[in-house]
Write a protein that holds these residues in place. Structure first.
Motif, PDB file in Angstrom:
ATOM      1  N   LEU A  35       0.823  -1.205   0.000  1.00  0.00           N
ATOM      2  CA  LEU A  35       0.000   0.000   0.000  1.00  0.00           C
ATOM      3  C   LEU A  35       0.862   1.263   0.000  1.00  0.00           C
ATOM      4  N   GLY A  36       0.283   2.350  -0.544  1.00  0.00           N
ATOM      5  CA  GLY A  36       0.912   3.659  -0.488  1.00  0.00           C
ATOM      6  C   GLY A  36       1.692   4.018  -1.737  1.00  0.00           C
ATOM      7  N   GLY A  37       1.792   5.315  -1.978  1.00  0.00           N
ATOM      8  CA  GLY A  37       2.616   5.807  -3.072  1.00  0.00           C
ATOM      9  C   GLY A  37       2.069   5.558  -4.454  1.00  0.00           C
ATOM     10  N   SER A  38       0.750   5.472  -4.597  1.00  0.00           N
ATOM     11  CA  SER A  38       0.174   5.108  -5.894  1.00  0.00           C
ATOM     12  C   SER A  38       0.476   6.142  -6.973  1.00  0.00           C
ATOM     13  N   LEU A  39       0.588   7.426  -6.580  1.00  0.00           N
ATOM     14  CA  LEU A  39       0.776   8.476  -7.581  1.00  0.00           C
ATOM     15  C   LEU A  39       2.157   8.446  -8.234  1.00  0.00           C
ATOM     16  N   ARG A  40       3.015   7.577  -7.773  1.00  0.00           N
ATOM     17  CA  ARG A  40       4.318   7.410  -8.436  1.00  0.00           C
ATOM     18  C   ARG A  40       4.195   6.591  -9.721  1.00  0.00           C
ATOM     19  N   GLY A  41       2.990   6.256 -10.088  1.00  0.00           N
ATOM     20  CA  GLY A  41       2.754   5.550 -11.340  1.00  0.00           C
ATOM     21  C   GLY A  41       1.968   4.272 -11.194  1.00  0.00           C
ATOM     22  N   ARG A  42       1.896   3.738  -9.970  1.00  0.00           N
ATOM     23  CA  ARG A  42       1.186   2.471  -9.777  1.00  0.00           C
ATOM     24  C   ARG A  42      -0.310   2.602 -10.039  1.00  0.00           C
ATOM     25  N   HIS A  43      -0.857   3.805  -9.868  1.00  0.00           N
ATOM     26  CA  HIS A  43      -2.301   3.978 -10.071  1.00  0.00           C
ATOM     27  C   HIS A  43      -2.693   3.812 -11.544  1.00  0.00           C
ATOM     28  N   LEU A  44      -1.725   3.781 -12.441  1.00  0.00           N
ATOM     29  CA  LEU A  44      -1.998   3.554 -13.867  1.00  0.00           C
ATOM     30  C   LEU A  44      -1.618   2.145 -14.314  1.00  0.00           C
TER      31      LEU A  44
END
Length: 298
Positions: free
Chosen positions: A167-176
């Protein structure tokens, strides 16, 4: 009253009681998918619609192929939350007229990549122009066996809480780039009695209280046990959102053999016990960072 003063959950609490219900509805608005009667004996039909908005869920600099993947992967993650099998999708594309054909083509490559990966047929949709940011809305239909569908409301006091992945840090690219946990959820409901489950789209701090409320129980979380992505804090793991991992509740009687069997089946996907559900009056729920709350974010 402005929407920003209310927030998504309170807005839905005002709107949903107004909706007409008819026979055949097993679980209506308010869960990850709607569950309705299906023609196939022994099965239920799942319905889900979701959207992504430029400036909220992706930026103008985001890879259009990744944006297309995300547009379909989001509702597929909701199917995973209910142990469902997606089958067909409709895509509504709302974009400015100045957007290039090449950008649209790459969006559809991403959509089709996700569709092929999870055996979903895109069977139609709609297009429209807009003066504002681009919007992609995807509706998916599929099924789940009557004995295997899981909602948010079945959690019981003393159930143990588990999450998949990190969990965490999705905006580093994992959210895509996330992968809907359909295979994992199907395996879980085939081999264990999962009482409640949902996907972590708005963050543990928003979604765990929703599961507990729907189940009529309280909860506790061991923040030291949270599985963190590299470089993330426990607060980010709770509040960042867009992890799209599974959160589920299972009886202690059934959870003893779960970790070892999980590691054997999914060696590359962590599974972590993060807490438990409590009787509602036995303990005050911990105050968690709120996660993503629609209309209240700026």
């Amino acid at each position: 009253m402005k929407l920003r003063a209310l927030g998504e959950d309170k807005l839905l609490a005002r709107l949903l009681p107004m909706l007409h219900r008819r026979g055949g509805v097993v679980a209506g608005a308010g869960d990850d998918c709607a569950v309705v009667a299906a023609p196939k004996l022994g099965a239920l039909q799942l319905l889900k619609t979701d959207c992504i908005v430029e400036g909220i869920h992706f930026t103008s600099a985001s890879s259009p192929g990744s944006v297309g993947w995300k547009a379909l992967a989001r509702p597929l993650s909701d199917f995973a939350a209910m142990s469902g099998m997606p089958q067909f999708a409709l895509v509504t594309l709302i974009v400015p007229a100045a957007r290039t054909v090449d950008w649209i083509r790459k969006i559809y490559r991403g959509l089709e990549k996700a569709a092929r990966e999870f055996d979903v047929a895109i069977v139609g949709g709609e297009t429209s122009s807009i003066k504002g940011p681009a919007v992609i809305s995807v509706s998916v239909t599929g099924f789940v066996e009557k004995g295997r569908w899981v909602g948010r409301g079945g959690g019981k006091a003393n159930d143990e809480l588990f999450v998949t992945g990190q969990l965490g840090g999705s905006l580093r690219g994992r959210h895509l780039k996330f992968r809907p946990r359909i295979e994992e959820s199907r395996w879980l409901t085939k081999n264990f009695r999962v009482h409640a489950m949902m996907d972590l789209s708005d963050g543990l701090g928003a979604d765990l209280p929703r599961l507990a409320r729907a189940s009529g129980v309280g909860f506790e979380v061991d923040q030291m046990a949270l599985p963190l992505n590299r470089g993330c804090t426990a607060e980010q793991a709770i509040s960042d959102g867009e992890d799209y991992e599974l959160l589920f509740a299972i009886s202690p009687k059934d959870s003893g053999s779960l970790p070892a069997r999980w590691r054997k089946k999914f060696p590359k996907v962590p599974l972590t016990r993060i807490g438990r559900l409590n009787p509602q009056s036995a303990i005050r729920n911990p105050k968690l960072p709120p996660g993503y709350v629609h209309f209240k974010q700026r």
